[in-house]
Design an enzyme around this catalytic site. Structure first.
Site, PDB file in Angstrom:
ATOM      1  N   ARG A  35       0.847  -1.197   0.000  1.00  0.00           N
ATOM      2  CA  ARG A  35       0.000   0.000   0.000  1.00  0.00           C
ATOM      3  C   ARG A  35       0.883   1.247   0.000  1.00  0.00           C
ATOM      4  O   ARG A  35       1.751   1.401   0.856  1.00  0.00           O
ATOM      5  CB  ARG A  35      -0.906  -0.005   1.226  1.00  0.00           C
ATOM      6  CG  ARG A  35      -1.675   1.303   1.469  1.00  0.00           C
ATOM      7  CD  ARG A  35      -2.553   1.165   2.707  1.00  0.00           C
ATOM      8  NE  ARG A  35      -3.228   2.390   3.072  1.00  0.00           N
ATOM      9  CZ  ARG A  35      -2.989   3.105   4.170  1.00  0.00           C
ATOM     10  NH1 ARG A  35      -2.034   2.705   5.027  1.00  0.00           N
ATOM     11  NH2 ARG A  35      -3.667   4.202   4.443  1.00  0.00           N
ATOM     12  N   ARG A  76     -10.455  19.803   8.865  1.00  0.00           N
ATOM     13  CA  ARG A  76      -9.595  20.152   9.992  1.00  0.00           C
ATOM     14  C   ARG A  76      -9.904  21.556  10.484  1.00  0.00           C
ATOM     15  O   ARG A  76     -10.334  22.415   9.706  1.00  0.00           O
ATOM     16  CB  ARG A  76      -8.107  20.078   9.593  1.00  0.00           C
ATOM     17  CG  ARG A  76      -7.660  18.732   9.055  1.00  0.00           C
ATOM     18  CD  ARG A  76      -6.180  18.747   8.702  1.00  0.00           C
ATOM     19  NE  ARG A  76      -5.755  17.498   8.067  1.00  0.00           N
ATOM     20  CZ  ARG A  76      -5.437  16.390   8.719  1.00  0.00           C
ATOM     21  NH1 ARG A  76      -5.500  16.380  10.042  1.00  0.00           N
ATOM     22  NH2 ARG A  76      -5.056  15.308   8.074  1.00  0.00           N
ATOM     23  N   LYS A 217     -13.150   2.607   0.684  1.00  0.00           N
ATOM     24  CA  LYS A 217     -12.840   2.562   2.111  1.00  0.00           C
ATOM     25  C   LYS A 217     -14.118   2.916   2.872  1.00  0.00           C
ATOM     26  O   LYS A 217     -14.653   4.008   2.727  1.00  0.00           O
ATOM     27  CB  LYS A 217     -11.716   3.538   2.435  1.00  0.00           C
ATOM     28  CG  LYS A 217     -10.401   3.175   1.784  1.00  0.00           C
ATOM     29  CD  LYS A 217      -9.354   4.264   1.939  1.00  0.00           C
ATOM     30  CE  LYS A 217      -8.947   4.476   3.372  1.00  0.00           C
ATOM     31  NZ  LYS A 217      -7.867   5.490   3.477  1.00  0.00           N
ATOM     32  N   THR A 275      -6.529  -1.257  10.019  1.00  0.00           N
ATOM     33  CA  THR A 275      -6.349  -0.291  11.109  1.00  0.00           C
ATOM     34  C   THR A 275      -6.044  -0.945  12.460  1.00  0.00           C
ATOM     35  O   THR A 275      -6.854  -1.699  12.998  1.00  0.00           O
ATOM     36  CB  THR A 275      -7.556   0.650  11.284  1.00  0.00           C
ATOM     37  OG1 THR A 275      -8.003   1.116  10.011  1.00  0.00           O
ATOM     38  CG2 THR A 275      -7.157   1.848  12.125  1.00  0.00           C
TER      39      THR A 275
END
Length: 470
Positions: A35, A76, A217, A275
């Site tokens: 990846r 953010r 995802k 993860t």
């Protein structure tokens, strides 16, 4: 170079592993697909890694998959006064659309789509949920909120909005530039971050076409609401438990993982669980027992692949992490309850002739205790249909297509071999027996089961089974 396991390993390349020597060590330890995380590094760095992997591929004589993971839109806060604000539960704060170095009354949040989407009563999660605030008031360029869970926030910390559908494309300008770059390099898979709805996949498909497989995802609750359509439009799925676990309760993540794996098996799409799988191995040479159990659970659930992130990208023990994951997979797949648990979780049958033929192929291989199943496949679909059944026999996937061969490095149970097209039954039989022997799957007098589409060169038309004695 045969792997003695069915599930595959994906490893993220980073500063700890981007040298040709480390890439080789990771591959030898068990990595099937690498990846490239485009949230970090520059294009030139990724190009060097890509070239090194392709060189390694030639040296070892085995196809190696390369997954380009796009950054996606990142929400953010801006910069705050002194670089840090300490928020206390119960106090009132304000977010503003414009500004810099703000205080508690003017925290910069330069995302107009948030101001357009939120309503009073909704929560905003900051810094992966460490700080939670609840919207109490809304104006054109100001959001007033009450701090529910206090804590410190610093410059450019991420913001999540659970349960809120944002009018954002999963492809930012940076992603589009990175995608064009990755497709030019020749990546095998493209992972899309921030997928919320089926139309996100349609947009990406218009750009990518068939030049790479599209991997969605699943990290937003909105995606779960349309998951069947999203899976149908994807070529593969990643269960991105980190971001997903921020936006849904932690206790719901394991159940969602099982649902997603089952749905992907039903749809014949590879699924990766990702993860923090061996997170403690970022700094320790051994995982916790809970982490080992987490990897094992994904394998018992029937996942096609499990993924390492920081463990292999920046950790101190990347090769050891891959080796540990390899050992856990092989231990689980060798356990006496593994096949019964996998069979119990089978999602049912698709009522189509090609699926029925693939299922019959797996059942026949089980009945005659075949040494291998040989699947002739141009696009990878025939091999995927057989893999959906999770047979005990290994799947030898023969394909004339290099891109297909590389993508199959993500598919459960598949050992792909690049071979010439066959033109007749006799050639099909001889070719299957030859590769079953040379790849170490069968000995003389062993039985192999072969499946293909007739006439040959017909994509996706799985309609033939043949029993062959080597």
């Amino acid at each position: 170079m045969r792997r003695h396991r069915h599930a595959k390993i994906v490893a993220t390349v980073g500063p700890a592993t981007n040298s040709p020597e480390m890439l080789r060590n990771l591959f030898l330890a068990g990595v099937d697909t690498f990846r490239l995380n485009f949230s970090h590094g520059v294009q030139e760095d990724h190009a060097r890694v890509h070239a090194a992997i392709r060189t390694l591929e030639k040296e070892v004589g085995r196809p190696i998959g390369i997954l380009q993971d796009l950054q996606g839109p990142k929400i953010r806060v801006g910069t705050v006064a002194g670089g840090r604000l300490d928020l206390v539960a119960g106090e009132t704060i304000r977010f503003v659309l414009d500004g810099a170095d703000g205080d508690k009354n003017a925290i910069p949040l330069r995302h107009p789509e948030i101001f357009a989407a939120v309503v009073p009563g909704q929560d905003l999660l900051i810094d992966d949920g460490r700080v939670r605030v609840r919207v109490t008031g809304l104006e054109a360029a100001t959001i007033t909120a009450e701090v529910v869970t206090g804590g410190a926030i610093s410059n450019r910390k991420g913001v999540n909005l659970p349960g809120t559908l944002l009018d954002l494309s999963p492809l930012t300008e940076k992603d589009r530039a990175d995608l064009a770059f990755g497709l030019e390099l020749g990546v095998d898979w493209v992972a899309l971050s921030f997928v919320q709805r089926p139309s996100d996949l349609i947009e990406a498909r218009g750009i990518i076409g068939d030049r790479a497989g599209i991997m969605s995802k699943i990290e937003k609750p909105q995606a779960l609401e349309r998951i069947e359509d999203i899976i149908r439009l994807s070529d593969a799925v990643m269960v991105a438990r980190g971001d997903l676990g921020v936006e849904i309760p932690h206790e719901d993540v394991p159940g969602r993982q099982k649902e997603l794996i089952r749905a992907c098996r039903l749809a014949v799409k590879p699924v990766i669980v990702a993860t923090q799988m061996l997170d403690s191995m970022v700094g320790s040479p051994a995982p916790t027992r809970a982490e080992a159990s987490d990897v094992a659970t994904a394998i018992y659930d029937g996942a096609d692949a499990v993924m390492l992130s920081a463990e292999s990208a920046t950790g101190r023990y990347p090769v050891e992490a891959v080796g540990m994951m390899d050992r856990i997979i092989r231990s689980v797949e060798g356990h006496k309850l593994y096949h019964s648990l996998i069979a119990a979780s089978e999602p049912g049958e698709e009522e189509t002739p090609p699926h029925a033929v693939a299922t019959a192929t797996a059942d026949l291989a089980e009945a005659v205790k075949a040494a291998a199943i040989v699947a002739y496949t141009a696009s990878g679909t025939t091999a995927a249909r057989v893999a959906r059944k999770r047979p005990k026999a290994p799947i030898l996937a023969l394909t004339p297509n290099l891109a297909t061969s590389r993508r199959l490095s993500l598919l459960w149970g598949a050992h792909s071999v690049l071979t010439r097209d066959v033109e007749s039954y006799e050639e099909m039989t001889a070719n299957a027996a030859h590769h079953a022997r040379t790849e170490g799957f069968a000995e003389p007098n062993d039985i192999i089961v072969t499946t293909a589409g007739i006439p040959f060169h017909t994509t996706g038309n799985t309609n033939n089974i043949r029993l062959i004695q080597v």
